[in-house]
Motif scaffolding. Structure first.
Motif, PDB file in Angstrom:
ATOM      1  N   LYS A  17       0.841  -1.188   0.000  1.00 37.66           N
ATOM      2  CA  LYS A  17       0.000   0.000   0.000  1.00 37.66           C
ATOM      3  C   LYS A  17       0.884   1.248   0.000  1.00 37.66           C
ATOM      4  O   LYS A  17       1.876   1.316   0.730  1.00 37.66           O
ATOM      5  CB  LYS A  17      -0.911   0.014   1.228  1.00 37.66           C
ATOM      6  CG  LYS A  17      -1.851   1.215   1.281  1.00 37.66           C
ATOM      7  CD  LYS A  17      -2.746   1.173   2.506  1.00 37.66           C
ATOM      8  CE  LYS A  17      -3.650   2.390   2.562  1.00 37.66           C
ATOM      9  NZ  LYS A  17      -4.549   2.377   3.749  1.00 37.66           N
ATOM     10  N   ILE A  61      -4.550  -5.057 -13.301  1.00 41.12           N
ATOM     11  CA  ILE A  61      -4.571  -5.207 -11.849  1.00 41.12           C
ATOM     12  C   ILE A  61      -5.138  -6.579 -11.483  1.00 41.12           C
ATOM     13  O   ILE A  61      -6.328  -6.839 -11.661  1.00 41.12           O
ATOM     14  CB  ILE A  61      -5.365  -4.078 -11.184  1.00 41.12           C
ATOM     15  CG1 ILE A  61      -4.704  -2.731 -11.504  1.00 41.12           C
ATOM     16  CG2 ILE A  61      -5.464  -4.303  -9.677  1.00 41.12           C
ATOM     17  CD1 ILE A  61      -5.249  -1.559 -10.732  1.00 41.12           C
ATOM     18  N   GLU A 120      -4.643  -7.930  -8.302  1.00 39.24           N
ATOM     19  CA  GLU A 120      -5.108  -7.752  -6.921  1.00 39.24           C
ATOM     20  C   GLU A 120      -4.947  -6.291  -6.546  1.00 39.24           C
ATOM     21  O   GLU A 120      -4.044  -5.616  -7.036  1.00 39.24           O
ATOM     22  CB  GLU A 120      -4.268  -8.574  -5.931  1.00 39.24           C
ATOM     23  CG  GLU A 120      -4.401 -10.065  -6.025  1.00 39.24           C
ATOM     24  CD  GLU A 120      -3.496 -10.763  -4.996  1.00 39.24           C
ATOM     25  OE1 GLU A 120      -3.039 -10.096  -4.032  1.00 39.24           O
ATOM     26  OE2 GLU A 120      -3.242 -11.960  -5.166  1.00 39.24           O
ATOM     27  N   GLY A 121      -5.820  -5.821  -5.632  1.00 45.61           N
ATOM     28  CA  GLY A 121      -5.633  -4.490  -5.081  1.00 45.61           C
ATOM     29  C   GLY A 121      -6.303  -3.388  -5.881  1.00 45.61           C
ATOM     30  O   GLY A 121      -7.248  -3.611  -6.644  1.00 45.61           O
ATOM     31  N   SER A 122      -5.775  -2.163  -5.722  1.00 52.03           N
ATOM     32  CA  SER A 122      -6.319  -0.994  -6.410  1.00 52.03           C
ATOM     33  C   SER A 122      -5.252   0.096  -6.445  1.00 52.03           C
ATOM     34  O   SER A 122      -4.254   0.032  -5.724  1.00 52.03           O
ATOM     35  CB  SER A 122      -7.575  -0.472  -5.691  1.00 52.03           C
ATOM     36  OG  SER A 122      -7.274  -0.094  -4.364  1.00 52.03           O
ATOM     37  N   GLU A 166      -9.180  -0.450 -10.315  1.00 54.62           N
ATOM     38  CA  GLU A 166      -9.572  -1.551  -9.439  1.00 54.62           C
ATOM     39  C   GLU A 166      -9.199  -2.880 -10.084  1.00 54.62           C
ATOM     40  O   GLU A 166      -8.700  -2.928 -11.207  1.00 54.62           O
ATOM     41  CB  GLU A 166     -11.088  -1.496  -9.181  1.00 54.62           C
ATOM     42  CG  GLU A 166     -11.594  -0.198  -8.551  1.00 54.62           C
ATOM     43  CD  GLU A 166     -11.149  -0.015  -7.116  1.00 54.62           C
ATOM     44  OE1 GLU A 166     -10.735  -1.021  -6.484  1.00 54.62           O
ATOM     45  OE2 GLU A 166     -11.205   1.132  -6.618  1.00 54.62           O
ATOM     46  N   GLN A 167      -9.434  -3.953  -9.346  1.00 56.38           N
ATOM     47  CA  GLN A 167      -9.129  -5.295  -9.832  1.00 56.38           C
ATOM     48  C   GLN A 167      -9.774  -5.525 -11.207  1.00 56.38           C
ATOM     49  O   GLN A 167     -10.918  -5.159 -11.431  1.00 56.38           O
ATOM     50  CB  GLN A 167      -9.631  -6.331  -8.833  1.00 56.38           C
ATOM     51  CG  GLN A 167      -9.096  -7.733  -9.048  1.00 56.38           C
ATOM     52  CD  GLN A 167      -9.518  -8.667  -7.929  1.00 56.38           C
ATOM     53  OE1 GLN A 167     -10.659  -8.612  -7.462  1.00 56.38           O
ATOM     54  NE2 GLN A 167      -8.620  -9.525  -7.483  1.00 56.38           N
ATOM     55  N   ALA A 213      -0.277   2.566  -5.581  1.00 60.25           N
ATOM     56  CA  ALA A 213      -1.132   1.527  -5.015  1.00 60.25           C
ATOM     57  C   ALA A 213      -1.865   2.060  -3.786  1.00 60.25           C
ATOM     58  O   ALA A 213      -1.261   2.673  -2.910  1.00 60.25           O
ATOM     59  CB  ALA A 213      -0.302   0.309  -4.635  1.00 60.25           C
ATOM     60  N   SER A 221      -1.123  -4.721  -3.720  1.00 58.04           N
ATOM     61  CA  SER A 221      -1.536  -4.983  -5.104  1.00 58.04           C
ATOM     62  C   SER A 221      -0.562  -5.888  -5.833  1.00 58.04           C
ATOM     63  O   SER A 221       0.619  -5.968  -5.488  1.00 58.04           O
ATOM     64  CB  SER A 221      -1.661  -3.651  -5.871  1.00 58.04           C
ATOM     65  OG  SER A 221      -2.610  -2.801  -5.267  1.00 58.04           O
TER      66      SER A 221
END
Length: 241
Positions: free
Chosen positions: A47, A64, A66-68, A87-88, A110, A114
């Motif tokens: 993050k 992406i 995973e994560g954002s 976003e994912q 991030a 991610s």
């Protein structure tokens, strides 16, 4: 380092990749065949890590897994403007893929832990074994996505052309209303991010939202907004000009 994805990674992220606009209308066998032949790059981020910095060379289109993340730019006054929420399953960097100078024009950070898959240019232009048809579909999807994002960018320019705070807010709310097809909408941004999208101060934005609530034009609780005067709000939407 470019790599062919393992079966375990493909199985883990296949549901995410199926939802990715780059792979729209590809059946699972086609997508698996592509992923078994395409050399890609996968990076993990904590993050608040920077995925890309403005001016850095790009490694390829980002997906992406995973994560954002947030895609932002700073203006000459040092003010940060949010260009996109990622976003994912979202993709980014597609406008640079065939550029003669593929340097990131914006910063990508991030907002959660991610994992990003980067698809380099050669994966799109080199013929992959048994993947010619799916490569054609992927290129078609890429062009469609570019068209949609060009329209989105035009909407953001529209916000900047509006002079009044209220007009900017109405245009922003109208875009979300048309996407969500409900007079009770969920804002994709918190108050600080919304101010950056509209290129206004957070204090002035909060004050104007309070006025709109007091006048009975909207109800707002957190990120949930009920549009009570939709006709007046829609007047300043992108498609109204």
């Amino acid at each position: 380092m470019k790599q062919i994805l393992s079966n375990d990674i493909i199985n883990q992220y296949l549901p995410t990749l199926i939802k990715c606009p780059l792979f729209n209308k590809l059946g699972e066998p086609e997508l698996r065949s592509y992923l078994h032949n395409a050399k890609v790059i996968v990076h993990s981020y904590k993050k608040n890590d920077f995925i890309a910095l403005s001016g850095d060379p790009m490694e390829g289109i980002g997906v992406i897994l995973e994560g954002s993340a947030l895609l932002t730019r700073e203006n000459v006054m040092g003010q940060r403007v949010i260009m996109a929420n990622l976003e994912q399953s979202d993709i980014f960097g597609e406008a640079l893929l065939f550029s003669k100078q593929p340097l990131w024009p914006a910063t990508i950070k991030a907002t959660k832990v991610s994992k990003i898959m980067f698809i380099p240019l050669e994966t799109f232009i080199d013929t992959l074994p048994d993947c010619q048809q799916c490569q054609t579909k992927i290129l078609s999807n890429l062009l469609e996505d570019l068209s949609e994002k060009a329209i989105l960018l035009t909407r953001k320019v529209h916000y900047l052309t509006l002079k009044g705070m209220r007009e900017k807010i109405f245009a922003y709310l109208t875009d979300i209303y048309k996407r969500q097809q409900s007079t009770t909408i969920h804002l994709p941004h918190n108050r600080e991010q919304m101010a950056e999208v509209l290129n206004v101060s957070r204090t002035a934005l909060s004050r104007e939202l309070g006025r709109l609530r007091d006048e009975g034009i909207i109800d707002i609780t957190g990120r949930t907004v009920t549009l009570k005067d939709i006709e007046g709000i829609e007047e300043f939407g992108f498609n109204s000009f």
